[in-house]
Design an enzyme around this catalytic site. Structure first.
Site, short mmCIF file in Angstrom:
data_model
loop_
_atom_site.label_atom_id
_atom_site.label_comp_id
_atom_site.label_asym_id
_atom_site.label_seq_id
_atom_site.Cartn_x
_atom_site.Cartn_y
_atom_site.Cartn_z
N ASP A 37 17.38 -2.53 21.36
CA ASP A 37 16.57 -2.08 20.23
C ASP A 37 15.34 -2.95 20.11
O ASP A 37 15.42 -4.04 19.58
CB ASP A 37 17.43 -2.17 18.96
CG ASP A 37 16.68 -1.86 17.69
OD1 ASP A 37 15.52 -1.44 17.76
OD2 ASP A 37 17.27 -2.05 16.62
N GLU B 138 8.38 -1.74 13.20
CA GLU B 138 9.42 -0.81 12.74
C GLU B 138 10.53 -1.57 12.04
O GLU B 138 11.09 -1.13 11.04
CB GLU B 138 9.99 -0.02 13.93
CG GLU B 138 11.01 1.06 13.55
CD GLU B 138 12.47 0.62 13.58
OE1 GLU B 138 13.34 1.46 13.33
OE2 GLU B 138 12.76 -0.56 13.84
N ASP C 276 2.48 29.45 15.17
CA ASP C 276 2.05 28.94 13.85
C ASP C 276 3.13 29.21 12.81
O ASP C 276 3.40 28.39 11.93
CB ASP C 276 0.74 29.60 13.41
CG ASP C 276 -0.46 28.97 14.10
OD1 ASP C 276 -0.27 27.97 14.83
OD2 ASP C 276 -1.58 29.49 13.92
N TYR D 45 20.29 4.84 6.04
CA TYR D 45 20.53 5.29 7.41
C TYR D 45 21.00 6.73 7.44
O TYR D 45 20.80 7.45 8.39
CB TYR D 45 21.61 4.43 8.08
CG TYR D 45 21.16 3.05 8.49
CD1 TYR D 45 19.85 2.79 8.86
CD2 TYR D 45 22.07 1.99 8.52
CE1 TYR D 45 19.45 1.52 9.24
CE2 TYR D 45 21.68 0.72 8.91
CZ TYR D 45 20.36 0.49 9.27
OH TYR D 45 19.99 -0.76 9.65
N TYR E 224 23.88 -5.83 18.15
CA TYR E 224 22.75 -5.34 17.36
C TYR E 224 21.99 -6.45 16.61
O TYR E 224 22.57 -7.19 15.82
CB TYR E 224 23.33 -4.33 16.36
CG TYR E 224 22.40 -3.73 15.34
CD1 TYR E 224 21.32 -2.97 15.71
CD2 TYR E 224 22.66 -3.90 13.99
CE1 TYR E 224 20.50 -2.38 14.75
CE2 TYR E 224 21.85 -3.31 13.01
CZ TYR E 224 20.77 -2.56 13.41
OH TYR E 224 19.98 -1.99 12.46
N HIS F 205 10.94 15.75 1.52
CA HIS F 205 11.65 16.89 2.11
C HIS F 205 12.82 17.23 1.22
O HIS F 205 13.66 16.38 0.93
CB HIS F 205 12.11 16.51 3.52
CG HIS F 205 12.46 17.67 4.40
ND1 HIS F 205 13.47 18.55 4.10
CD2 HIS F 205 11.93 18.09 5.58
CE1 HIS F 205 13.54 19.46 5.07
NE2 HIS F 205 12.62 19.20 5.97
N SER G 154 22.19 28.62 -12.51
CA SER G 154 22.46 29.78 -11.66
C SER G 154 22.12 29.50 -10.21
O SER G 154 21.07 28.95 -9.89
CB SER G 154 21.65 30.98 -12.16
OG SER G 154 21.70 31.98 -11.18
N THR H 61 0.85 -1.21 0.00
CA THR H 61 0.00 0.00 0.00
C THR H 61 0.88 1.25 0.00
O THR H 61 0.78 2.08 0.91
CB THR H 61 -0.92 0.05 1.24
OG1 THR H 61 -0.08 0.07 2.42
CG2 THR H 61 -1.87 -1.12 1.32
N HIS I 268 9.44 2.34 18.85
CA HIS I 268 8.83 1.10 18.37
C HIS I 268 8.92 0.02 19.43
O HIS I 268 9.70 0.13 20.38
CB HIS I 268 9.40 0.67 17.03
CG HIS I 268 10.79 0.11 17.01
ND1 HIS I 268 11.04 -1.24 17.10
CD2 HIS I 268 12.00 0.69 16.88
CE1 HIS I 268 12.35 -1.46 17.01
NE2 HIS I 268 12.96 -0.30 16.89
#
Ligand SMILES: *[C@@H]1O[C@H](CO)[C@@H](O)[C@H](O)[C@H]1NC(C)=O
Ligand SMILES: *[C@@H]1O[C@H](CO)[C@@H](O)[C@H](O)[C@H]1NC(C)=O
Ligand SMILES: *[C@@H]1O[C@H](CO)[C@@H](O)[C@H](O)[C@H]1NC(C)=O
Ligand SMILES: *[C@@H]1O[C@H](CO)[C@@H](O)[C@H](O)[C@H]1NC(C)=O
Length: 714
Positions: free
Chosen positions: A360, A397, A634, A665, A522, A654, A595, A246, A350
């Site tokens: 973790d 996660e 705001d 990462y 880990y 972003h 430019s 999805t 998570h």
């Protein structure tokens, strides 16, 4: 009798004094960022330890019954802590589990096809009783394709693009071969993606002792923090975030699921093994010696292949890992804001683990629970937060930020409109050396100021003149040319990613870490309670300290009248990063008539707008005028949103930073442009569009701060 001016001032001071002496007082109206939160001294090491003990008794892999048990544990605690509303939120998503009856194996076959060597397929219990739990899965990489490829082996070092390119330059192709890659320099899913692109038919991962057990056998678990020779790092090899069937839509009932064959998923098998097993493969490998940067700490000469010294011997993978739709669970607890209920501060962590997940994520879950207790109890005692607090315990996660991504997709508009910040902890401690933080430039000052309020948990360092967490952080992780510690760019790898990269919600991620790049245990079987309780943090002092930073950050963002963002740091960040970018690509850009004038001018404009905003404008504010305060806040909340390119059909919208395409990462600044420019024949029109968009966005950030738009024209 009318009061004189001086009497009024005295009376006001008196009232203020009385008010600020009350327990929890001033929480609704915190006006001074240097004030310590009345709650952070309440963080209890004992509670943290108890939660961690409870959360790590059973493996809690997403989609299993035990993961649901941890969701119930968190829900029950949230209720016990008097949160106003607590929900377990399920999603049906595509997960991947191995076959308990048929462990995944890697074999060496002789010329007759007989097995000369076989990996074990699981990790041996070494110490803690729970390591023998029958619910521990055989070793696997999630979303590996199932299959039984046979071929010649090629050693690809760390499996980065450069490593594959290096092999090609040596005349070695991985096409039709199985590759052996060592963990440690980039996200494993990126390695599998590159392996596929270069034509490999399978990927075997291992952790070299150079990175994971550099001091030999003596300090490996259970005696030390280093990885034993049969320790195996599990982990996902899917490179996209969220439910793969999805994309950009929430996995709620009624949402259309694309066929799995169309989803972006690994199409070759991948499987991790221990370094004792990898040694068997490496010592049989033929071909040229690998370059020194690829040599590891095993007592063999690392060679490139392809193939074994006995040319008729082959490597075979047998992988039974399968994808299927399973239910995962977020737990969302809410504490309503008393003054600004429609402004959210989100605390996230998570809950699912690869096995016991003592670091973790369960250390972070303990921290989240402790924060929830403190704020819940304060609210019960009559001191609710000023803004609404959301305590979010994410599911799945480890499978690629699925619980957080689906939830962000489901509530995208409300979250984008109302969220002040997302404060994430993954593992809250993985070592006891220093704080480590990543965050939006808007949040730098809040990180410094909160770290200054928390005592350094290391008594030796306090003696050495580093009394606060800030001091040890600055000492261990200094930034270039500055008196401040380094705050890393937000890449991916934890649940802040959908908030910042999809919605532009400023985010922070904190942890306490050791001296290694990554902690050696880990994602292995040995990430147990013993590891934290005995080896990393006896007494839970370090976990307490990082939880105090977390509670302080929460207080600052929840209870300050003015949101403690500082846009001046965004201006400085953009200038520094742009200069680095221009240094690398400036000549090339100039040669193609791209430019940079507007880009540069926009940074100047943002810099002076931020000066105005935090100077003159801030000083003119009447903090007792809610409308003025709301307007100021705001405008601050709008700054990061400006950098979201809503035209991009991607979770990474972003335009200032985003997960690097070669190692998710890592946060790559101007990542979209960098990718375009690294192509062999860049599309210069697209580059120009990209540069224009960035300049325009930075200018919009400046306009946002100026209160009214300065309309161009005559
Ligand atoms: C390394 O391997 C060589 C040859 O197999 C052996 O002679 C030597 O003792 C080994 N060294 C160590 C430290 O195990
Ligand atoms: C800190 O971690 C190291 C391992 O890196 C360990 O030897 C030491 O005992 C730990 N300190 C505490 C106080 O737990
Ligand atoms: C750059 O602009 C100059 C002057 O307009 C033009 O002569 C030149 O062909 C342009 N170069 C490219 C690569 O577009
Ligand atoms: C920056 O501000 C100046 C002065 O208002 C304006 O002339 C210039 O166009 C602005 N830069 C950008 C990129 O909009």
């Amino acid at each position: 009798m009318p009061l004189t001016g001086i009497q009024i001032v005295l009376l006001a001071d008196l009232l203020l004094l009385t008010y600020s002496c009350l327990p929890y007082s001033g929480q609704w109206n915190r006006k001074n960022d240097r004030e310590k939160s009345p709650l952070s001294d309440g963080v209890s090491s004992e509670n943290l330890r108890t939660h961690l003990r409870q959360l790590t008794r059973e493996p809690h892999v997403a989609g299993t019954e035990e993961e649901l048990d941890t969701a119930r544990y968190v829900r029950d605690k949230f209720l016990e802590y008097h949160l106003d509303s607590v929900k377990i939120v399920p999603y049906d998503v595509l997960l991947s589990h191995p076959d308990r009856e048929k462990p995944n194996k890697v074999y060496v076959l002789d010329e007759a096809g007989d097995i000369v060597f076989s990996t074990l397929g699981y990790q041996k219990p070494l110490y803690a009783p729970e390591e023998s739990n029958h619910r521990v899965f055989p070793t696997f990489n999630a979303y590996s394709a199932p299959g039984q490829p046979i071929g010649d082996l090629v050693y690809v070092g760390y499996g980065r693009k450069d490593d594959f390119e290096f092999l090609l330059s040596e005349g070695i192709s991985v096409k039709g071969n199985i590759v052996l890659a060592r963990y440690g320099k980039s996200f494993r899913a990126n390695i599998v993606k590159f392996a596929m692109e270069y034509g490999a038919i399978g990927v075997i991962f291992y952790s070299d002792p150079m990175e994971y057990a550099p001091h030999g056998d003596a300090l490996v678990y259970p005696d030390g923090i280093y990885l034993p020779d049969m320790g195996v790092q599990s982990g996902t090899v899917k490179w996209t975030d969220g439910d793969p069937i999805t994309p950009l839509r929430p996995s709620v009932p009624g949402t259309y699921r694309i066929p799995e064959s169309e989803a972006e998923l690994p199409r070759i098998p991948a499987q991790p093994i221990g370094y004792r097993e990898a040694k068997k493969l490496l010592e049989n490998l033929a071909g040229a010696e690998a370059p020194s940067r690829w040599q590891g700490a095993l007592n063999v000469t690392y060679r490139l292949g392809p193939g074994f010294v006995r040319p008729d011997w082959k490597v075979k993978m047998e992988v039974h890992t399968e994808n299927s739709v399973k239910t995962i669970h977020n737990v969302i607890g809410m504490l309503h804001g008393s003054v600004e209920p429609d402004r959210y501060v989100i605390l996230g962590n998570h809950r699912d683990a690869w096995i016991f997940g003592a670091v973790d994520p369960s250390s972070g879950t303990a921290s989240l629970l402790e924060a929830a207790r403190l704020y819940g109890e304060a609210a019960k005692a009559g001191n609710p937060p000023r803004r609404t607090l959301l305590f979010c315990s994410w599911g799945a996660e480890e499978y690629g930020l699925i619980g957080s991504t689906e939830w962000v997709e489901e509530y995208a508009n409300a979250l984008a409109d109302r969220t002040v910040i997302n404060l994430n902890v993954d593992g809250s401690i993985s070592g006891n050396k220093t704080l480590k933080a990543a965050g939006s430039p808007l949040s730098f000052q809040s990180l410094y100021s909160t770290a200054r309020k928390v005592r350094n948990p290391n008594p030796e360092e306090v003696k050495d003149g580093r009394p606060t967490v800030f001091d040890t952080w600055l000492h261990n992780v200094p930034s270039e040319n500055s008196d401040f510690p380094l705050v890393e760019n937000l890449g991916s790898g934890s649940d802040y990613a959908p908030f910042i990269h999809f919605l532009g919600i400023p985010s922070i991620d904190i942890t306490y870490k050791g001296g290694e790049k990554n902690y050696p245990m880990y994602h292995s079987l040995y990430e147990t309670f013993h590891l934290v309780d005995y080896l990393l943090d006896q007494g839970f002092h370090y976990m307490k300290a990082v939880t105090q930073v977390y509670v302080e950050l929460t207080d600052l963002y929840t209870n300050s009248v003015l949101i403690p963002f500082d846009v001046r740091d965004y201006g400085k960040f953009l200038r520094r990063q742009s200069q680095d970018f221009w240094k690398t690509f400036g000549n090339l850009l100039e040669k193609h008539n791209v430019s940079l004038v507007s880009w540069s001018s926009a940074i100047d404009n943002l810099t002076s707008a931020a000066e105005f905003f935090h100077g003159e404008h801030r000083e003119s504010l009447d903090l007792d005028e809610p409308y003025q305060v709301r307007r100021f806040n705001d405008e601050l909340m709008a700054v990061e949103r400006v950098f979201i390119n809503t035209m991009l059909p991607s979770g990474n919208r972003h335009m200032i930073y985003r997960p690097s395409s070669s190692d998710s990462y890592k946060g790559e600044v101007f990542g979209n442009l960098v990718d375009l420019l690294l192509e062999s024949d860049p599309d210069w029109n697209e580059v120009k569009v990209g540069v224009s968009i960035i300049a325009q966005m930075i200018q919009s950030a400046a306009d946002t701060l100026m209160g009214s738009i300065n309309v161009r024209g005559f």
